[in-house]
Design a protein around this motif. Structure first.
Motif, PDB file in Angstrom:
ATOM      1  N   LEU A 217       0.567  -0.843   0.042  1.00  0.00           N
ATOM      2  CA  LEU A 217       0.398   0.172  -0.383  1.00  0.00           C
ATOM      3  C   LEU A 217       1.075   1.002   0.440  1.00  0.00           C
ATOM      4  O   LEU A 217       1.171   1.923  -0.719  1.00  0.00           O
ATOM      5  N   VAL A 218       1.851   1.398   0.538  1.00  0.00           N
ATOM      6  CA  VAL A 218       2.559   2.424   0.972  1.00  0.00           C
ATOM      7  C   VAL A 218       3.643   2.541   0.066  1.00  0.00           C
ATOM      8  O   VAL A 218       3.484   4.094  -1.211  1.00  0.00           O
ATOM      9  N   ARG A 219       3.807   1.844  -0.400  1.00  0.00           N
ATOM     10  CA  ARG A 219       5.096   1.571  -2.313  1.00  0.00           C
ATOM     11  C   ARG A 219       4.088   2.576  -3.061  1.00  0.00           C
ATOM     12  O   ARG A 219       4.443   2.945  -4.047  1.00  0.00           O
ATOM     13  N   GLY A 220       2.606   1.360  -3.525  1.00  0.00           N
ATOM     14  CA  GLY A 220       2.070   2.008  -4.276  1.00  0.00           C
ATOM     15  C   GLY A 220       1.428   3.181  -4.107  1.00  0.00           C
ATOM     16  O   GLY A 220       1.228   3.660  -5.224  1.00  0.00           O
ATOM     17  N   TYR A 221       0.672   3.879  -3.086  1.00  0.00           N
ATOM     18  CA  TYR A 221       0.958   5.765  -2.727  1.00  0.00           C
ATOM     19  C   TYR A 221       2.120   5.787  -3.427  1.00  0.00           C
ATOM     20  O   TYR A 221       1.662   6.941  -3.992  1.00  0.00           O
ATOM     21  N   LEU A 222       3.503   6.023  -3.087  1.00  0.00           N
ATOM     22  CA  LEU A 222       4.873   6.695  -3.200  1.00  0.00           C
ATOM     23  C   LEU A 222       4.585   7.158  -4.792  1.00  0.00           C
ATOM     24  O   LEU A 222       5.141   7.908  -5.271  1.00  0.00           O
ATOM     25  N   ALA A 223       4.800   5.525  -5.326  1.00  0.00           N
ATOM     26  CA  ALA A 223       4.110   6.120  -6.716  1.00  0.00           C
ATOM     27  C   ALA A 223       3.088   6.118  -7.531  1.00  0.00           C
ATOM     28  O   ALA A 223       3.673   7.540  -8.270  1.00  0.00           O
ATOM     29  N   TRP A 224       2.474   5.869  -6.819  1.00  0.00           N
ATOM     30  CA  TRP A 224       1.103   7.565  -7.072  1.00  0.00           C
ATOM     31  C   TRP A 224       1.376   8.787  -7.460  1.00  0.00           C
ATOM     32  O   TRP A 224       0.621   9.496  -8.081  1.00  0.00           O
ATOM     33  N   VAL A 225       1.888   9.036  -5.674  1.00  0.00           N
ATOM     34  CA  VAL A 225       2.297  10.408  -5.989  1.00  0.00           C
ATOM     35  C   VAL A 225       3.499  11.107  -6.640  1.00  0.00           C
ATOM     36  O   VAL A 225       3.203  11.957  -7.347  1.00  0.00           O
ATOM     37  N   ARG A 226       4.219  10.273  -7.185  1.00  0.00           N
ATOM     38  CA  ARG A 226       5.037  10.456  -8.678  1.00  0.00           C
ATOM     39  C   ARG A 226       4.638  10.451  -9.810  1.00  0.00           C
ATOM     40  O   ARG A 226       4.331  10.917 -10.460  1.00  0.00           O
ATOM     41  N   ASP A 227       3.511   9.977  -9.963  1.00  0.00           N
ATOM     42  CA  ASP A 227       3.020  10.232 -11.018  1.00  0.00           C
ATOM     43  C   ASP A 227       1.851  11.389 -11.058  1.00  0.00           C
ATOM     44  O   ASP A 227       1.390  10.989 -12.113  1.00  0.00           O
ATOM     45  N   GLY A 228       2.290  11.960 -10.354  1.00  0.00           N
ATOM     46  CA  GLY A 228       0.895  13.477 -10.313  1.00  0.00           C
ATOM     47  C   GLY A 228      -0.182  12.614  -9.565  1.00  0.00           C
ATOM     48  O   GLY A 228      -1.274  13.753 -10.075  1.00  0.00           O
ATOM     49  N   ARG A 229      -0.477  11.822  -8.851  1.00  0.00           N
ATOM     50  CA  ARG A 229      -1.700  11.265  -8.596  1.00  0.00           C
ATOM     51  C   ARG A 229      -2.967  11.337  -9.547  1.00  0.00           C
ATOM     52  O   ARG A 229      -3.870  12.114  -9.639  1.00  0.00           O
ATOM     53  N   PRO A 230      -2.561  10.395 -10.701  1.00  0.00           N
ATOM     54  CA  PRO A 230      -3.403  10.045 -11.179  1.00  0.00           C
ATOM     55  C   PRO A 230      -4.622   9.962 -10.859  1.00  0.00           C
ATOM     56  O   PRO A 230      -4.622   9.024 -10.225  1.00  0.00           O
ATOM     57  N   VAL A 231      -6.327   9.657 -11.502  1.00  0.00           N
ATOM     58  CA  VAL A 231      -7.578  10.259 -11.005  1.00  0.00           C
ATOM     59  C   VAL A 231      -7.670   8.612 -11.308  1.00  0.00           C
ATOM     60  O   VAL A 231      -7.503   8.388 -12.394  1.00  0.00           O
ATOM     61  N   ALA A 232      -8.477   8.088 -10.870  1.00  0.00           N
ATOM     62  CA  ALA A 232      -8.829   6.444 -11.251  1.00  0.00           C
ATOM     63  C   ALA A 232      -9.826   6.673 -12.621  1.00  0.00           C
ATOM     64  O   ALA A 232     -10.883   7.794 -12.127  1.00  0.00           O
ATOM     65  N   GLU A 233     -10.365   5.660 -13.101  1.00  0.00           N
ATOM     66  CA  GLU A 233     -11.053   5.571 -13.726  1.00  0.00           C
ATOM     67  C   GLU A 233     -12.712   5.243 -13.292  1.00  0.00           C
ATOM     68  O   GLU A 233     -12.280   4.642 -12.017  1.00  0.00           O
ATOM     69  N   LYS A 234     -13.087   5.745 -13.562  1.00  0.00           N
ATOM     70  CA  LYS A 234     -14.842   5.679 -12.726  1.00  0.00           C
ATOM     71  C   LYS A 234     -14.956   4.275 -12.525  1.00  0.00           C
ATOM     72  O   LYS A 234     -14.758   3.115 -13.637  1.00  0.00           O
ATOM     73  N   PHE A 235     -15.263   3.135 -11.388  1.00  0.00           N
ATOM     74  CA  PHE A 235     -15.621   1.890 -11.422  1.00  0.00           C
ATOM     75  C   PHE A 235     -14.635   1.523 -11.420  1.00  0.00           C
ATOM     76  O   PHE A 235     -14.922   0.363 -11.735  1.00  0.00           O
ATOM     77  N   SER A 236     -13.332   1.647 -10.946  1.00  0.00           N
ATOM     78  CA  SER A 236     -12.283   1.021 -11.032  1.00  0.00           C
ATOM     79  C   SER A 236     -11.717   0.255  -9.821  1.00  0.00           C
ATOM     80  O   SER A 236     -10.846  -0.981  -9.996  1.00  0.00           O
ATOM     81  N   THR A 237     -12.481  -0.096  -8.868  1.00  0.00           N
ATOM     82  CA  THR A 237     -12.654  -0.379  -7.467  1.00  0.00           C
ATOM     83  C   THR A 237     -12.517  -1.603  -8.239  1.00  0.00           C
ATOM     84  O   THR A 237     -14.173  -2.253  -9.035  1.00  0.00           O
ATOM     85  N   GLN A 238     -12.394  -3.088  -7.144  1.00  0.00           N
ATOM     86  CA  GLN A 238     -12.405  -4.351  -8.436  1.00  0.00           C
ATOM     87  C   GLN A 238     -13.241  -4.826  -7.345  1.00  0.00           C
ATOM     88  O   GLN A 238     -13.731  -4.724  -6.283  1.00  0.00           O
ATOM     89  N   VAL A 239     -15.421  -5.314  -7.954  1.00  0.00           N
ATOM     90  CA  VAL A 239     -15.621  -5.707  -7.481  1.00  0.00           C
ATOM     91  C   VAL A 239     -16.020  -7.329  -6.783  1.00  0.00           C
ATOM     92  O   VAL A 239     -16.255  -8.339  -8.132  1.00  0.00           O
ATOM     93  N   THR A 240     -15.791  -7.747  -5.421  1.00  0.00           N
ATOM     94  CA  THR A 240     -16.302  -9.114  -5.577  1.00  0.00           C
ATOM     95  C   THR A 240     -17.332  -9.217  -5.041  1.00  0.00           C
ATOM     96  O   THR A 240     -18.243  -8.786  -4.305  1.00  0.00           O
ATOM     97  N   SER A 241     -17.909 -10.494  -6.154  1.00  0.00           N
ATOM     98  CA  SER A 241     -19.423 -11.456  -6.081  1.00  0.00           C
ATOM     99  C   SER A 241     -19.356 -11.431  -4.438  1.00  0.00           C
ATOM    100  O   SER A 241     -18.761 -12.715  -3.761  1.00  0.00           O
TER     101      SER A 241
END
Length: 512
Positions: A217-241
């Motif tokens: 989580l932390v490493r992914g967050y740091l990479a996300w910040v370095r990439d300019g905090r890209p906005v997730a595509e709509k409904f990008s969160t994986q939905v598990t039935s």
């Protein structure tokens, strides 16, 4: 706020605490390594978050960090409030954290009021919520019961920490919850939540158990910040039935108990980068052993002279890459809990099937049972309407009857909870609704699903169900009359909502 003058860093500090441990069945693993069949690291997270050894390590660090931050500094705790110990029979006993944390503990309560309802006296306003058109949708506020205590357990919905965190002003946040590490992929919306609800400004310090998942989580967050905090595509969160008939996953009930450990600071982020944690860990260990030393921990870490004279830093050994097996003793305890849950579920299903045979009088009045599930019915109070264009129609308001294990309740709910103040509506009619509930209770309260009726006795009790259903049938007529104006408010709010321009989609306009 915390003092970073000696670290030379800017931005939040993230500290991960973990390391090698031997658990109660004699097996050894490292909290940082993956566990087979456990993609979200629940097993190691549960073991650390409830471990006396982990909390002794964490409190020895956090106590010194608070000393460096000033007399008024305090730590806010999100998650566990207890540790577990083994009984002689191999079962677990819980002990409250209050007895372990020096300096006193208290609660910090975080609340949200409905619409323009004022905060109660003695609560501090943190943020006012507004809808798309500027309508006040509630106020977020907080109250500390004993402001002189340096350890404060969060009480309330931590979702609102993104609105109140900086105003609360905790010097350190200790997060042992799994709110941001549980199921699903680690995607931009998760990183945005992590930043808003855990990193309370540039001077904030976050302390977490060091698991394979928390590091990801932390490493992914740091990479996300370095990439300019890209906005997730709509409904990008994986939905598990979710399959309600599936047996519980034993991994979710698995909690190993560390009996020996080499816990320490094993992860450190400062200035948006991973740092070598060895100096901070060496300072923590020294100050824990030499409590008589009155040296600030950041002074000790940041001053080259003190560091070379007093610290003996050892480079951090990497975590094993191979997946560890689930500890056998913890797995056996989990299987027992799963078996007990399965037996209780089967008992509940048998009892609820018997109780449902008495629901006929309610069904005649329009109460409906869902296609799946037991012990629940709902009564539509309006026709079905779509919440937005293309949505499946549903009632704007409904009553909900639920039979629990030891009590039964009737609630009222509207899908337009951001447009209609249901809490105020029922509170303004408290006397009428309490009279309907007599001789049982009508708790109401600030709740998106206010309780209109609550009675003791559920599926595990010996209840005269024909008599109870007959009483609910009589109350149904009176509830419909009492909620008539609520339905009118809902219809007007729905009509107004559909007059909006199409780009004001409800997903973008709901108050957060």
């Amino acid at each position: 706020m915390s003092d970073h003058r000696h670290t030379g860093s800017t931005g939040p500090t993230i500290i991960l605490i973990g390391g090698p441990m031997t658990v109660d069945d004699g097996s050894s693993l490292d909290s940082r390594q993956p566990v087979a069949g456990d993609p979200t690291s629940h097993v190691t997270q549960a073991g650390l978050a409830t471990s006396l050894l982990w909390w002794l390590t964490a409190s020895s660090l956090v106590g010194r960090l608070l000393d460096s931050a000033g007399e008024s500094a305090f730590a806010l705790l999100v998650g566990q409030r207890s540790v577990v110990e083994l009984r002689h029979d191999g079962s677990l006993r819980r002990t409250g954290l209050r007895a372990l944390l020096p300096g006193g503990t208290t609660e910090l309560e975080l609340i949200r009021t409905s619409f323009d309802e004022p905060l109660p006296d003695s609560y501090t306003e943190a943020h006012r919520l507004a809808s798309w058109n500027g309508t006040v949708m509630g106020t977020v506020g907080f109250k500390t019961r004993a402001p002189n205590h340096r350890w404060r357990f969060l009480k309330g919905n931590e979702f609102y920490l993104d609105k109140a965190g900086e105003k609360i002003g905790a010097s350190i946040l200790i997060d042992t919850s799994e709110t941001l590490t549980h199921g699903g992929d680690l995607l931009p919306d998760r990183y945005a939540d992590f930043e808003k609800r855990r990193l309370m400004g540039d001077n904030s310090i976050l302390v977490m158990p060091h698991t394979h998942r928390s590091e990801s989580l932390v490493r992914g967050y740091l990479a996300w910040v370095r990439d300019g905090r890209p906005v997730a595509e709509k409904f990008s969160t994986q939905v598990t039935s979710w399959d309600p008939t599936a047996p519980p996953n034993p991994v979710h009930y698995t909690c190993p108990v560390p009996v020996e450990a080499q816990f320490g600071v094993t992860g450190l982020v400062q200035g948006g980068e991973w740092r070598d944690p060895s100096d901070l860990e060496a300072a923590r260990a020294l100050l824990q052993a030499r409590y008589d030393l009155k040296i600030g921990i950041w002074d000790l870490v940041g001053n080259p002279t003190l560091r070379s004279a007093l610290l003996s830093s050892t480079p951090q050994a990497p975590a094993p890459e191979e997946a560890a097996a689930v500890p056998a003793a913890a797995a056996r305890r989990a299987q027992k809990r799963v078996a007990a849950r399965a037996a209780e579920k089967a008992e509940a299903e048998r009892s609820l099937d018997q109780i449902a045979a008495f629901f006929g009088p309610l069904e005649v009045l329009g109460w409906k049972r869902p296609l799946e599930g037991r012990g629940f019915m709902h009564l539509p109070l309006t026709d079905d309407y779509p919440r937005w264009p293309g949505d499946d129609p549903s009632p704007l308001a409904q009553l909900e009857f639920e039979v629990g294990k030891r009590q039964s309740t009737v609630r009222v709910f509207t899908i337009l909870y951001n447009q209609v103040d249901i809490s105020r509506y029922v509170t303004d009619r408290r006397e009428t609704l309490e009279d309907i509930a007599v001789p049982d209770r009508c708790p109401l309260g600030a709740n998106p699903r206010p309780i209109l009726w609550r009675a003791p006795g559920g599926w595990a009790d010996d209840i005269d169900w024909p008599q109870r259903i007959a009483a609910l049938s009589e109350r149904t007529f009176r509830w419909r009359a009492a909620l008539h104006d609520l339905c009118g408010q809902c219809r007007r709010a729905h009509a107004k909502k559909f007059q909006r321009p199409h780009h004001n989609h409800p997903e973008n306009s709901s108050a957060q």
